[in-house]
Design a protein around this motif. Structure first.
Motif, PDB file in Angstrom:
ATOM      1  N   ILE A 168      35.909  45.361  31.335  1.00  0.00           N
ATOM      2  CA  ILE A 168      35.255  44.324  32.142  1.00  0.00           C
ATOM      3  C   ILE A 168      33.779  44.145  31.788  1.00  0.00           C
ATOM      4  CG2 ILE A 168      36.835  44.483  34.109  1.00  0.00           C
ATOM      5  CD1 ILE A 168      34.805  46.245  35.516  1.00  0.00           C
ATOM      6  N   THR A 169      33.163  45.129  31.166  1.00  0.00           N
ATOM      7  CA  THR A 169      31.743  44.982  30.825  1.00  0.00           C
ATOM      8  C   THR A 169      31.611  44.171  29.535  1.00  0.00           C
ATOM      9  OG1 THR A 169      31.596  46.959  29.434  1.00  0.00           O
ATOM     10  CG2 THR A 169      31.318  47.257  31.832  1.00  0.00           C
TER      11      THR A 169
ATOM     12  N   THR B  68      34.382  44.332  26.466  1.00  0.00           N
ATOM     13  CA  THR B  68      35.159  43.153  26.109  1.00  0.00           C
ATOM     14  C   THR B  68      34.843  42.675  24.692  1.00  0.00           C
ATOM     15  OG1 THR B  68      33.506  41.751  27.218  1.00  0.00           O
ATOM     16  CG2 THR B  68      35.449  42.366  28.489  1.00  0.00           C
TER      17      THR B  68
ATOM     18  N   VAL C  33      40.469  40.975  39.227  1.00  0.00           N
ATOM     19  CA  VAL C  33      39.731  41.095  37.959  1.00  0.00           C
ATOM     20  C   VAL C  33      39.351  39.724  37.410  1.00  0.00           C
ATOM     21  CG1 VAL C  33      39.820  41.950  35.593  1.00  0.00           C
ATOM     22  CG2 VAL C  33      40.829  43.303  37.437  1.00  0.00           C
ATOM     23  N   PHE C  34      40.335  38.847  37.224  1.00  0.00           N
ATOM     24  CA  PHE C  34      40.030  37.497  36.753  1.00  0.00           C
ATOM     25  C   PHE C  34      39.762  36.559  37.913  1.00  0.00           C
ATOM     26  CE2 PHE C  34      42.206  39.167  32.987  1.00  0.00           C
ATOM     27  CZ  PHE C  34      41.341  38.739  31.982  1.00  0.00           C
TER      28      PHE C  34
ATOM     29  N   MET D 150      35.339  39.057  37.467  1.00  0.00           N
ATOM     30  CA  MET D 150      34.789  40.349  37.049  1.00  0.00           C
ATOM     31  C   MET D 150      34.681  40.471  35.531  1.00  0.00           C
ATOM     32  SD  MET D 150      36.756  42.918  39.712  1.00  0.00           S
ATOM     33  CE  MET D 150      35.980  44.371  39.015  1.00  0.00           C
ATOM     34  N   VAL D 151      35.419  39.612  34.809  1.00  0.00           N
ATOM     35  CA  VAL D 151      35.430  39.644  33.348  1.00  0.00           C
ATOM     36  C   VAL D 151      34.531  38.519  32.834  1.00  0.00           C
ATOM     37  CG1 VAL D 151      36.890  39.422  31.302  1.00  0.00           C
ATOM     38  CG2 VAL D 151      37.751  40.603  33.325  1.00  0.00           C
TER      39      VAL D 151
ATOM     40  N   CYS E  13      36.874  35.347  27.876  1.00  0.00           N
ATOM     41  CA  CYS E  13      37.799  36.453  27.606  1.00  0.00           C
ATOM     42  C   CYS E  13      39.208  36.047  28.025  1.00  0.00           C
ATOM     43  CB  CYS E  13      37.379  37.712  28.369  1.00  0.00           C
ATOM     44  SG  CYS E  13      35.826  38.426  27.801  1.00  0.00           S
TER      45      CYS E  13
ATOM     46  N   TRP F 175      42.329  31.990  31.559  1.00  0.00           N
ATOM     47  CA  TRP F 175      42.171  33.339  31.000  1.00  0.00           C
ATOM     48  C   TRP F 175      43.468  33.912  30.434  1.00  0.00           C
ATOM     49  CZ3 TRP F 175      45.359  36.628  33.687  1.00  0.00           C
ATOM     50  CH2 TRP F 175      45.677  36.281  35.006  1.00  0.00           C
TER      51      TRP F 175
END
Length: 346
Positions: free
Chosen positions: A120-121, A125, A209-210, A214-215, A219, A232
């Motif tokens: 996620i960072t 990624t 997450v998506f 958070m991403v 990505c 995504w």
């Protein structure tokens, strides 16, 4: 009056001699039997040494190392009988109890999240993107997603929910691999009748997450046509036009094949996932699947090869997973895919 019969002396219990496999076998033989070398077995044992240490101090109590070895033998073969027949010492009843205890310790969230982590960072990624782009030039990919069915025996409750489209009982497992064949996310809890698209929709990957951004932007995951197209999650064109769409599909297929080969590696490493897992309840099967995924990543981190076997087979698209395309009206995800293909695959 007749004299009382003499008391029968209790026979002392006789224990089978246990083989010290960590010292008797070399690393090659350990990997063949248990999928980890000596250092790897000790590493995994140290993760759960506390919970697996017997507090009674009995002379014949299994050590934490032996409990890990018993579990590894079961996961490598799928046969509990081999754990007791393999000169390891424990009875079949003890083997069953040890497997349950060791699975419980290794499947705790605190342990699993040390080895199965989704990027996620920006740094994480970007590293995944570079690795994937080297495969077929497909930009912005941080993972390839698919489902795989793990066969189980018929459960005693909600039996019909576990029957998949092929007619056998299973757990439908959602898994994501990176370009180096490490698992970055796994969802093992859904009955075999549940479609891949629903599993994704209900997952924290979609909702958190998506869903909550958070991403970093740009990505993507690659999935097959059983998934809905999203900004995504990029899926293939069912009827690609010549030019960007055909170029996109070609690169998509080559790049997404990582997840098919990754599932094949996972199941070849741990044969318990190849056949029918005959344990109850299904939640225990889910523990087995998640622990296998974690151990697979540990093997990858430690560069431990998969032993060759006569019945090894590469995982291919199971007809069960060539699911009908997810029903989808023209939407943001499809429009985004068109723009993406036009931008990167002209």
């Amino acid at each position: 009056m007749a004299a009382p019969a003499p008391l029968r002396q209790r026979r002392p219990r006789r224990f089978r001699e246990r083989k010290d496999v960590l010292h008797d076998l070399d690393d090659g033989e350990l990997i063949k039997r248990y999928r980890l070398d000596r250092a790897g077995i000790i590493f995994v044992t140290d993760l759960v040494r506390g919970p697996l240490t017997n507090p009674t101090g009995r002379n014949q109590a299994l050590t934490p190392e032996m409990k890990i070895i018993v579990l590894l033998r079961y996961l490598a073969t799928g046969k509990m009988q081999l754990c007791s027949m393999d000169d390891l010492g424990p009875s079949q009843q003890t083997v069953s109890r040890v497997i349950t205890e060791t699975l419980m310790a290794l499947s705790s969230n605190a342990i699993l999240t040390q080895f199965i982590t989704f990027p996620i960072t920006p740094h994480e990624t970007q590293r995944k993107i570079v690795d994937f782009q080297q495969i077929a030039g497909f930009p912005g990919v941080i993972g390839a997603i698919d489902g795989t069915h793990v066969r189980i025996s018929a459960p005693s409750e909600f039996e019909e929910e576990y029957v998949n489209r092929k007619g056998y009982h299973s757990i439908n497992v959602q898994v994501i691999f990176d370009a180096k064949y490490k698992i970055t996310d796994i969802v093992a809890k859904w009955p075999g009748s549940v479609h891949d698209a629903r599993i994704l929709n209900e997952s924290s990957l979609n909702r958190v997450v998506f869903g909550r951004g958070m991403v970093p932007d740009g990505c993507h995951l690659l999935g097959d046509s059983g998934y809905p197209s999203k900004k995504w999650l990029l899926t293939p064109y069912l009827r690609p036009q010549p030019g960007p769409q055909s170029n996109y599909n070609r690169a998509h297929k080559i790049t997404r094949s990582v997840v098919e080969r990754g599932i094949g590696q996972l199941k070849r490493r741990f044969h318990v996932l190849h056949g029918e897992i005959r344990v109850q309840p299904p939640s225990k099967v889910c523990q087995i699947i998640k622990v296998c995924a974690m151990l697979h990543n540990i093997c990858k981190d430690r560069n431990i090869y998969i032993p060759a076997a006569e019945d090894d087979e590469e995982e291919v698209d199971d007809p069960l997973h060539l699911q009908p395309p997810a029903a989808q009206r023209p939407c943001e995800g499809l429009l985004y895919r068109d723009e993406f293909a036009d931008l990167h695959f002209r």
